[in-house]
Every structure is written in structure tokens, then in C-alpha cells.
Design an enzyme around this catalytic site. Structure first.
Site, mmCIF file in Angstrom:
data_model
loop_
_atom_site.group_PDB
_atom_site.id
_atom_site.type_symbol
_atom_site.label_atom_id
_atom_site.label_comp_id
_atom_site.label_asym_id
_atom_site.label_seq_id
_atom_site.Cartn_x
_atom_site.Cartn_y
_atom_site.Cartn_z
ATOM 1 C CB VAL A 1 -0.388 28.855 0.380
ATOM 2 C CG1 VAL A 1 -0.035 28.578 1.826
ATOM 3 C CG2 VAL A 1 -0.816 30.281 0.185
ATOM 4 C CB ALA A 2 -0.021 23.848 -1.042
ATOM 5 C CD GLU B 1 3.316 26.732 4.098
ATOM 6 O OE1 GLU B 1 3.898 25.652 4.250
ATOM 7 O OE2 GLU B 1 2.245 26.845 3.480
ATOM 8 C CG ASP C 1 46.536 27.912 22.354
ATOM 9 O OD1 ASP C 1 47.207 28.415 21.459
ATOM 10 O OD2 ASP C 1 45.709 28.523 23.055
ATOM 11 C CG ASN D 1 1.965 21.807 2.267
ATOM 12 O OD1 ASN D 1 2.041 20.743 1.662
ATOM 13 N ND2 ASN D 1 2.351 22.949 1.749
ATOM 14 C CG ASP E 1 4.974 17.935 3.816
ATOM 15 O OD1 ASP E 1 4.894 16.695 3.800
ATOM 16 O OD2 ASP E 1 4.862 18.644 2.796
HETATM 17 P P1 ATP Z 1 50.288 27.487 24.320
HETATM 18 O O1 ATP Z 1 50.372 28.589 23.337
HETATM 19 O O2 ATP Z 1 50.523 26.140 23.786
HETATM 20 O O3 ATP Z 1 49.048 27.538 25.198
HETATM 21 P P2 ATP Z 1 51.552 28.878 26.307
HETATM 22 O O4 ATP Z 1 50.382 29.764 26.172
HETATM 23 O O5 ATP Z 1 51.797 28.310 27.639
HETATM 24 O O6 ATP Z 1 51.491 27.740 25.271
HETATM 25 P P3 ATP Z 1 53.239 31.005 26.499
HETATM 26 O O7 ATP Z 1 52.344 31.386 27.601
HETATM 27 O O8 ATP Z 1 53.522 31.954 25.411
HETATM 28 O O9 ATP Z 1 52.773 29.681 25.844
HETATM 29 O O10 ATP Z 1 54.562 30.531 27.191
HETATM 30 C C1 ATP Z 1 55.699 30.355 26.454
HETATM 31 C C2 ATP Z 1 56.924 30.280 27.350
HETATM 32 O O11 ATP Z 1 56.908 31.326 28.275
HETATM 33 C C3 ATP Z 1 57.021 29.008 28.164
HETATM 34 O O12 ATP Z 1 57.706 28.024 27.444
HETATM 35 C C4 ATP Z 1 57.781 29.442 29.376
HETATM 36 O O13 ATP Z 1 59.173 29.322 29.139
HETATM 37 C C5 ATP Z 1 57.438 30.899 29.518
HETATM 38 N N1 ATP Z 1 56.428 31.129 30.546
HETATM 39 C C6 ATP Z 1 55.185 30.613 30.600
HETATM 40 N N2 ATP Z 1 54.539 31.046 31.693
HETATM 41 C C7 ATP Z 1 55.384 31.862 32.349
HETATM 42 C C8 ATP Z 1 55.293 32.641 33.535
HETATM 43 N N3 ATP Z 1 54.229 32.660 34.280
HETATM 44 N N4 ATP Z 1 56.376 33.357 33.886
HETATM 45 C C9 ATP Z 1 57.471 33.353 33.149
HETATM 46 N N5 ATP Z 1 57.607 32.657 32.026
HETATM 47 C C10 ATP Z 1 56.588 31.907 31.621
#
Ligand code: ATP
Length: 881
Positions: free
Chosen positions: A284-285, A289, A331, A707, A711
Site C-alpha cells: 500500500v505504502a 494513492e 481568425d 505517505n 507526501d
Molecule cells: P475572419 O475569418 O478573420 O474572422 P471574417 O469572419 O470577418 O474574417 P468573413 O465573415 O468570411 O470573414 O468575411 C469575409 C468578407 O465578407 C469581408 O471581407 C467582407 O468583404 C464580406 N463581409 C463581411 N461581413 C459582411 C456582411 N455583413 N455583409 C456583406 N458582406 C460582408
């Protein structure tokens, strides 16, 4: 009649709500009092009784109880005192209490996590659209849902646009179901066919909808089946599993050692019962545990720390994966940048680009109005407070509109919206259709390179080159560019889909918006680099915009590549695998491409953390080793697929979480170093002494006390040990690295050997050498010395393991205060047991002279001296700080 069969008017009447304005605040408050919160009843937790049973059924505890029984038998049959069996039972109890206490605190930490995952809903009350904690929803509330949302309650649709809902949590069907406010549904229809209803806990994967809540909490369909809603899964981490395996192996070693001792003892003529008792206790020791509980506590403490640093862990194994993360795919928008968009430039076709602060001509004003009409964001005033709803790209548009003295509601009243094709990250477009005095206008806004223009429109040819030029000029200044095209109709077209509306558009112009990098991004990218972690930017934004920002924050360096989604598509998986190490920026990618990037890195043996916020990010988040969702902008879909949620959406938080993951891993290794050194030495000491015919240097209850006291108690405090100063200057922990890698096994063997020599030396002196005039050498004096040396040197050793390379004199004995006091307490208890007469007789110890105490003290601090010298040598060789 059920909700899906009734008319909407009937439902509004029954629930006392207004389809445009929703409920009044006091009405909602009253309903909340009546109905209670919109949440599911908690599943019952394991009670203290069940936990105790759990502890008592552990193999080691059972062996201890057997030991107590044997000892009680000896007490009765051979007149040994009752002290031993009582002490063993007390130790079993202490161990159980410690275990349960720690388990409870770990549970509390994990519960706190659950509460942090509370989602919000978009509700219309008193005519104002506002965010609200989902748990405050009541029947009669009008809610708005859109792609990515988790449906907060059961609701009947009032209107819908391309609405798809994934209802697998309820129906098991993973293909999203098409919802339609106008669908006619029979009462007998199964859940999956109730197309005009939304069900709590299901996920919107596409489109938008407005609905009236009809059931909340336990009255919802999900509540009825009371399915698991406990998101934080309590699965064991790979490391925990490996440690369980290790525990099993150690048990085998311990039992074998027990058997050897038993055999040798019998050979030397000891009694069967005595030897049985010793063998069982040794078995055991020698098993650590407390190790599994310490590991759980270390993980829970790490998770709590991460929460403090804005990272919520949803799946515990992620803590470990974070420690090994070697690539972070992030992103851009909102994670590396602030997601605070401000329009800086506007360009209407045939004009010069204008700054936002310039006076606008009619053409620019018209362009801005079109952009606003095609946006869903709104800025509403509620009791003097501004409520902003919608994504920052669109809020930037609405803000500029306001700054120019216009109002979105008035625009919408003048040009009512009759249809919408919602934005999605794959199309990168969004379209709305409005009624005008002359007919209809369809407006499409989105990525410039995705706006499908009318090849015959005069302005297209004329301005294409200029448009390209202006776009690039904006993008190179790190501006996000949004383009706008439109189409006019006399009559509303029959097909209101992308094929009709998003074709052959007239181009109207561009806006360029700035989204500055987060101030901490650059330093975090640097910190990741120093820690051997590559940062990769994956964005839907244009390559030029992405590259400009990536360069600014140090992601895109001289030798790195930036590629577009189109180039990525042309690459085979094999080619991507070959090149992936060189690519730092991916622009204009669709979320669907992210999974290929994750897999390419993983195929190279890397551990990948990947961020995501949208619906389509879910597969990549699941595929990544640490799928990371955004807490603020992330959709509920992304959050449900993730291992970790960032409450501040900040890239720097991922790097902090990695550091915490490394700290947790290192502290678990330190715990192993601490516990196993002592456990192995106990085995060696017993085997060697018995083999030499010296008799037992320590007896069962003494081993057990060491232990637990020397410990177990200080061991728990190792979970709070700070990070090594060079932890983030090391390479990531390789995925396949054994827990004993990097010299740990050797260090344990060395320490165990050292303890063995010291304890046996003390035992030898006590037993065979008379060093004091007052106390003659005897077996009991030897045992007392061995007991104190083993106990004390183990406590002293904890100061050795606190840092791998740093001297305890530079870290400071008191820099981990709980550990310091636990260590002092342990030293004191061992001392007390060896000097307080009552205790001495229970633990079968005898008085020592001052010279004995001096020898014992000197021998106990030898491990500290030896390890300090080793660390000195390591530091001299340039390892560590
Ligand atoms: P990331 O991936 O870095 O977060 P993101 O999510 O903003 O970027 P998307 O949302 O795919 O990327 O947007 C890409 C493109 O879509 C933008 O560059 C813009 O031109 C267009 N876009 C973003 N938001 C809108 C919207 N609400 N309406 C219309 N076009 C948009």
C-alpha cells in the site's frame, strides 16, 4: 390544440403578446415569477455518501482495510496493542476525507464553468430588439434567431428566411431541417416534421427567423427528455489515463515487492502474521494513492486559472493539448484585431474616394443609404442607452449613416424590405430586396471579388480597372473592403434566390473600413514564437488586407507565404502537407477550407489550436486538437463544437492558455517526481534491509503515516506552483512524449537511491553504532531514525521539485505559501510523533539523543544539497534560467 396547429393570431392572443412589440417589461417579469427561469433542472450530483463509497472501493483503500483487519487480529490473538489497527483506520479516513474534499473543490471549479456558458437570446420587448440572458425568456416573448444561434426556447415561427435548423440533439437527425413560418403542420406530426416550430437546444445553421416563444424550461421538448445539457464533459485526459495505467503498473511492482519482503522475512524466521502485515503495508505504502486526486486537482486549478485569464475550458483534455500546442491557426477579425470597424473611405463609381469625415455628395450619400438598407445591424436607443445589435462590419455602416444625419428606421420605412438572402462566409455576400416608388430594388453587398457584375453594364468596363485600383489601394492600407451592387425590378421576380438576385449587378461603389489590431496581438505572436509555436492567420478577408495586418503584427515575415482560398483549392492535400509550414496567411478562405489546413498540420505531427466563430467553422473546430470558439462574437454552434471558449475573443488569451497548459503539465510531472522518489525508495529500503538481515527499518504504520503526512499533504500544494520562468521559451511538449521523458525517470531513480542510502545509513547508525552515552544502539533507535529521515527528507525534497533548474534560495521558500506551511506542518507532525510519549508508543518509536537528532537532521537535508548542486551545474551548462 397544439401550438403548431393554431393560427398566429390565436397564439398571440393566448399568450397576451404583440407580434411587433413583444411583451411589456412588467408582463415579462410577472411571467418569469410564475414560470420560473428558462433552464433545465440540474442532473443530480453524486452525494457525499456515494463519493465516500467510491473512495472506499479503491483498491488501495481495500488493501489498507485488509491490513487493518490483519492488525486487529494480531492485536487480539497475540496481544499487540490496538493502536496499529486504529491508526490504519484513521489513515484510511484521513485519506478519504482529503480525497473527497479535493474532489469537491475540483467539482466546484468545473460547475463554475458551466454557469459561464450561459447563452443570450435576441428578444423584442416593448418594441425594442435587445439581447437577453436566455434563462430570462418567458412564453410570449418574440425572439429573433439567425445562423449560428442556439434556439433558446420552444417557439412558433412568425416569419422565416432560408431557415435551416439542426435538430440532432432532439431528433437524432443530423441533416438540418428546413423551417418555414408558413408551413402547415398537423398535431400528429413527429417532432422532426414540425416545420413551423423551433425547439430549444437546436442550432440554426442558416438564415433568419422571428418567432414567438411558446414553452420554456422543463416544458420545452428538450426539457421533457431532460437530455444531457451538461456541456462540460468530465472525460479523463490522455495523461490521466496514462497515469491510471502507471498506477496499475506500480501496484504490480508494489505487490511483487511485498511478496519478496514476505519471502525474505520468512527465510529469516519472522512470524507469518508480522510479515504478512509488513508485506501488505509496503504494497500500500509504495502505491502513490494520492496521485490521481492530485492530478485532478492540478487540472481543476489550471482550469480555474484559465478562466481568470478569459479562457473557458469545455473539455478537460484540452488543458493537456494546450500544453503541447505547436500551431495556432487564428481568425483575423476580432481575434487578432479589435473588431471595431470604422469606415474610413468611401468610393462611389465615377467619383474620387472620400474620407469619412469629408462632406458627401449625393452619390456617396446614396451609396451609404444602399449599404445601410442591405444591413441587419441596428443601433437602438432604450431608456437613453444605446443598444447595438449586429456585426461590427454592418454597425460601422449604420454609425456612418447616423453621423451623416440619417436614420436607418426612416430609410426602412420608406423602402420596406421584402426579402433577404442572409450573409454567409462561403458566399461572402448578402442581399436584400426592397419595395421602392418605381418597383423593387435588390441590393447586394459583400466582398468586391464576389460581387457578380453585369457584363453589359456600361459602368462595368469603364470602371473595372479603376475599381480594382481603388480596392487594392484600400486593402493595402489594411482596410476591409465592402462592395455594393444592385439590380432594379418593375415586378418582384418569382425566384427570390441567389441565382436570380446575385447575378448581373450594377456596381455602385466601395467602402473601406479600418479594424485596428488588438494592442496585445503583436506581443502575443512574439511570445508564441519564442515558445516554438507558429501563428497562422486564416481569414475571410481579402489577401491584401490580411497580409497588411499580418505583417504589422509579425505573423507574416520575409520568408513566409500568403495564399488565397482559390490557390488553396488548387493544391492537393499532399501538396498542402508539404507546403503548410511556409504559409502564414490564408486570405479569402471559406470556413470549409479550415479543416484542410488543420489536417495538413496534423499530418506533419503538429498539435493545432484553431479558432472559429461561425456555423461552418464547427467541423474544423472539432478536427483541431484545441478547437477554440469566440465567446463574444462566436455562434452557439461554434461554441458547442469547441474545446475552449475565449470570453474576450482575444488571440493573446490563447497564448496565455498555452502557458497555463504547460504549467499544469509540468506540475503534474513535479508531483510524480516528488511522490515516486519517495515511494520507490520505500520499496528499496525495505528490500535491501530485509535482504541484509537487518530487520525492518520502518514498520507498516510508520510507512503509512509518512505517505499521508509527508507526501500527500504537501503534494497537493504542488498544483499551485507557478510557471517556470523559461516555460514559454521552451519548445512545445511533443505529443508522444512519455510522462517520464526529459530526464524525469533518471531524476526519480537518483532521488530514490539517495533516500535509500540516507535512510539505511540512519538506520544502521541507530541500530549498530552507539553515538550517545544515554541511549544505546538498538533496532528501535534505528527504526526511529529511519522513520524521521524518510519523512523529513521527503518533505525537504518538495522544495527541490518546485523548480527544475532554479535554486530554491532564489525562488524563495515562502513563494508558495500553502506549500511552505504544509511542509512545516508535516515536519512538525513527524517530529511530534517521534517525541510525544503517547504518539511514540502508538507508532512504536523510541527516544533519541541530541546527537541522533543532529545526525537525522543532517542526513535529511542532504537531498536539498545534492539537488541544489545538480541545478547549479545545469545552470552553468546553460540550461534554464
Ligand atoms: P475572419 O475569418 O478573420 O474572422 P471574417 O469572419 O470577418 O474574417 P468573413 O465573415 O468570411 O470573414 O468575411 C469575409 C468578407 O465578407 C469581408 O471581407 C467582407 O468583404 C464580406 N463581409 C463581411 N461581413 C459582411 C456582411 N455583413 N455583409 C456583406 N458582406 C460582408
Amino acid at each position: 390544440m397544439k401550438w403548431m396547429e393554431r393560427t398566429l393570431e390565436d397564439i398571440f392572443k393566448a399568450l397576451g403578446t404583440d407580434q411587433e412589440k413583444g411583451l411589456r417589461n412588467e408582463q415579462a417579469a410577472e411571467l418569469l415569477r410564475q414560470k420560473g427561469f428558462n433552464e433545465f433542472e440540474e442532473e443530480k450530483k453524486e452525494g457525499i455518501g456515494a463519493k465516500l463509497m467510491h473512495q472506499l472501493s479503491e483498491v488501495t483503500t481495500i488493501i489498507l482495510i485488509i491490513a487493518a483487519v490483519i492488525s486487529a487480529y494480531l492485536a487480539i490473538s497475540e496481544g499487540h496493542g490496538y493502536a496499529e489497527p486504529l491508526v490504519i483506520i484513521a489513515i484510511v479516513a484521513l485519506n478519504a476525507v482529503l480525497g473527497i474534499r479535493q474532489e469537491l473543490s475540483a467539482e466546484k471549479a468545473l460547475d463554475a464553468l458551466k454557469n459561464m456558458n450561459t447563452p443570450t437570446a435576441k428578444v423584442i420587448r416593448e418594441g425594442v430588439l435587445q439581447p437577453l440572458h436566455s434563462k430570462e425568456l418567458v412564453p410570449g416573448d418574440i425572439i429573433v434567431v439567425e445562423a449560428g444561434d442556439l434556439i433558446p426556447a420552444d417557439a412558433r415561427l412568425i416569419e422565416s428566411a432560408n431557415l435551416l435548423v439542426e435538430e440532432s440533439a432532439l431528433t437524432g437527425e443530423s441533416v438540418p431541417s428546413e423551417k418555414n413560418a408558413r408551413a402547415e403542420v398537423k398535431e400528429s406530426a413527429p417532432l422532426g416534421d414540425r416545420f413551423n416550430m423551433l425547439f430549444s437546444g437546436c442550432l440554426v445553421t442558416n438564415g433568419r427567423g422571428r418567432a414567438v416563444v411558446v414553452a420554456t424550461g422543463m416544458e420545452t421538448e428538450m426539457g421533457k427528455i431532460a437530455a444531457l445539457l451538461n456541456n462540460t464533459k468530465k472525460s479523463k485526459t490522455p495523461l490521466q489515463q496514462r497515469l491510471i495505467e502507471l498506477g496499475k503498473k506500480l501496484s504490480v511492482v508494489a505487490v511483487a515487492a511485498g511478496a519478496i519482503i514476505f519471502g525474505i522475512g520468512m527465510y529469516h524466521g519472522e512470524t507469518i502474521m508480522d510479515m504478512l502485515m509488513t508485506a501488505v503495508s509496503l504494497a500500500v505504502a509504495a502505491v502513490p494513492e494520492t496521485l490521481p486526486v492530485i492530478v485532478t486537482v492540478t487540472l481543476a486549478f489550471g482550469i480555474q486559472n484559465m478562466v481568470r485569464k478569459n479562457a473557458i475550458i469545455r473539455r478537460i483534455p484540452a488543458v493537456e493539448a494546450l500544453g503541447s500546442a505547436s500551431v495556432i491557426c487564428s481568425d483575423k477579425t476580432g481575434t487578432l484585431t479589435q473588431n471595431q470597424m470604422t469606415i474610413k473611405q468611401i468610393w462611389a463609381v465615377s467619383h474620387k474616394p472620400k474620407a469619412d469625415t469629408d462632406a458627401f455628395l449625393d452619390t456617396e450619400t446614396e451609396l451609404l443609404k444602399l449599404f445601410s438598407l442591405a444591413s441587419n445591424a441596428s443601433i437602438e436607443k432604450n431608456q437613453g442607452e444605446e443598444t447595438i445589435i449586429g456585426d461590427p462590419t454592418e454597425t460601422a455602416i449604420i454609425r456612418l449613416l447616423q453621423a451623416k444625419g440619417m436614420n436607418k428606421s426612416q430609410l426602412e420605412a420608406k423602402y420596406p424590405r421584402v426579402h433577404e438572402l442572409p450573409f454567409d462566409s462561403s458566399r461572402k455576400l448578402m442581399t436584400t430586396v426592397h419595395r421602392t416608388e418605381e418597383g423593387y430594388i435588390s441590393i447586394t453587398k459583400g466582398a468586391f471579388d464576389r460581387i457578380p457584375l453585369d457584363p453589359h453594364a456600361a459602368c462595368t468596363h469603364e470602371h473595372q480597372a479603376e475599381a480594382n485600383h481603388i480596392h487594392d489601394q484600400f486593402a493595402e492600407q489594411a482596410l476591409r473592403v465592402l462592395a455594393l451592387g444592385y439590380k432594379r425590378y418593375d415586378e418582384l421576380p418569382e425566384q427570390l434566390d441567389a441565382a436570380e438576385l446575385e447575378q448581373g449587378l450594377r456596381f455602385a461603389g466601395l467602402v473601406g473600413m479600418i479594424d485596428p489590431p488588438r494592442p496585445e496581438s503583436k506581443a502575443a505572436v512574439q511570445a508564441a514564437k519564442a515558445a516554438g509555436i507558429k501563428t497562422v492567420m486564416i481569414t475571410g478577408d481579402h489577401m491584401a488586407t490580411a497580409s497588411a495586418i499580418a505583417r504589422e503584427i509579425g505573423i507574416l515575415e520575409e520568408e513566409d507565404l500568403a495564399i488565397s482560398g482559390a490557390e488553396l483549392e488548387r493544391m492537393s492535400d499532399e501538396e498542402l502537407k508539404q507546403k503548410v509550414r511556409d504559409i502564414s496567411v490564408y486570405g479569402r478562405v471559406s470556413p470549409e477550407d479550415k479543416i484542410r489546413i488543420v489536417q495538413a498540420w496534423q499530418a506533419n505531427g503538429e498539435v493545432v489550436a484553431m479558432t472559429g466563430d461561425g456555423v461552418n467553422d464547427a467541423p474544423a473546430l472539432k478536427a483541431a486538437d484545441v478547437g477554440t470558439a469566440m465567446g463574444i462574437t462566436g455562434t452557439d454552434v461554434a461554441k458547442s463544437a469547441s474545446d475552449m471558449v475565449l470570453t474576450d475573443d482575444n488571440f493573446a488569451t490563447i497564448v496565455d492558455a498555452v502557458a497555463e497548459g504547460r504549467r499544469v503539465y509540468e506540475n503534474i510531472r513535479k508531483t510524480l517526481y516528488f511522490l515516486l522518489s519517495c515511494n520507490f525508495s520505500e520499496i528499496l529500503i525495505m528490500i535491501i534491509a530485509v535482504a541484509l538481515g537487518w530487520g525492518l527499518p520502518v514498520i507498516a504504520i510508520q510507512l503509512l503515516l509518512i505517505n499521508v503526512v509527508a507526501d500527500g499533504i504537501p503534494g497537493f500544494c504542488l498544483s499551485r506552483e507557478k510557471m517556470e520562468p523559461d516555460a514559454m521559451r521552451q519548445k512545445p511538449i511533443p505529443k508522444q512524449a512519455g510522462i517520464f521523458s526529459n530526464g524525469l525517470g533518471k531524476k526519480i531513480a537518483l532521488q530514490a537511491g539517495l533516500y535509500t542510502i540516507l535512510t539505511l545509513a540512519g538506520f544502521y547508525v541507530g541500530k549498530f553504532v552507539t553515538v550517545s552515552d544515554h541511549i544505546a544502539a538498538s533496532h528501535e533507535v534505528g527504526q526511529t531514525m529511519a522513520f524521521v529521515i524518510l519523512g523529513w527528507s521527503s518533505v525537504v525534497h518538495i522544495f527541490n521539485v518546485r523548480s527544475n533548474t532554479q535554486s530554491i534560495f532564489s525562488i524563495g521558500f515562502m513563494s508558495n505559501l500553502p506549500l511552505f506551511w504544509c511542509a512545516m506542518l508535516s515536519i512538525f507532525i513527524i517530529f511530534g510523533v517521534a517525541v510525544i510519549p503517547g504518539m511514540m508508543s502508538i507508532f512504536q518509536l523510541v527516544s533519541l539523543s541530541a546527537v541522533h537528532w543532529l545526525i537525522v537532521t543532517l542526513l535529511s537535508i542532504v537531498p536539498l544539497v545534492v539537488v541544489e548542486l545538480m541545478k547549479l551545474r545545469m545552470r552553468a551548462n546553460g540550461k534554464g534560467a
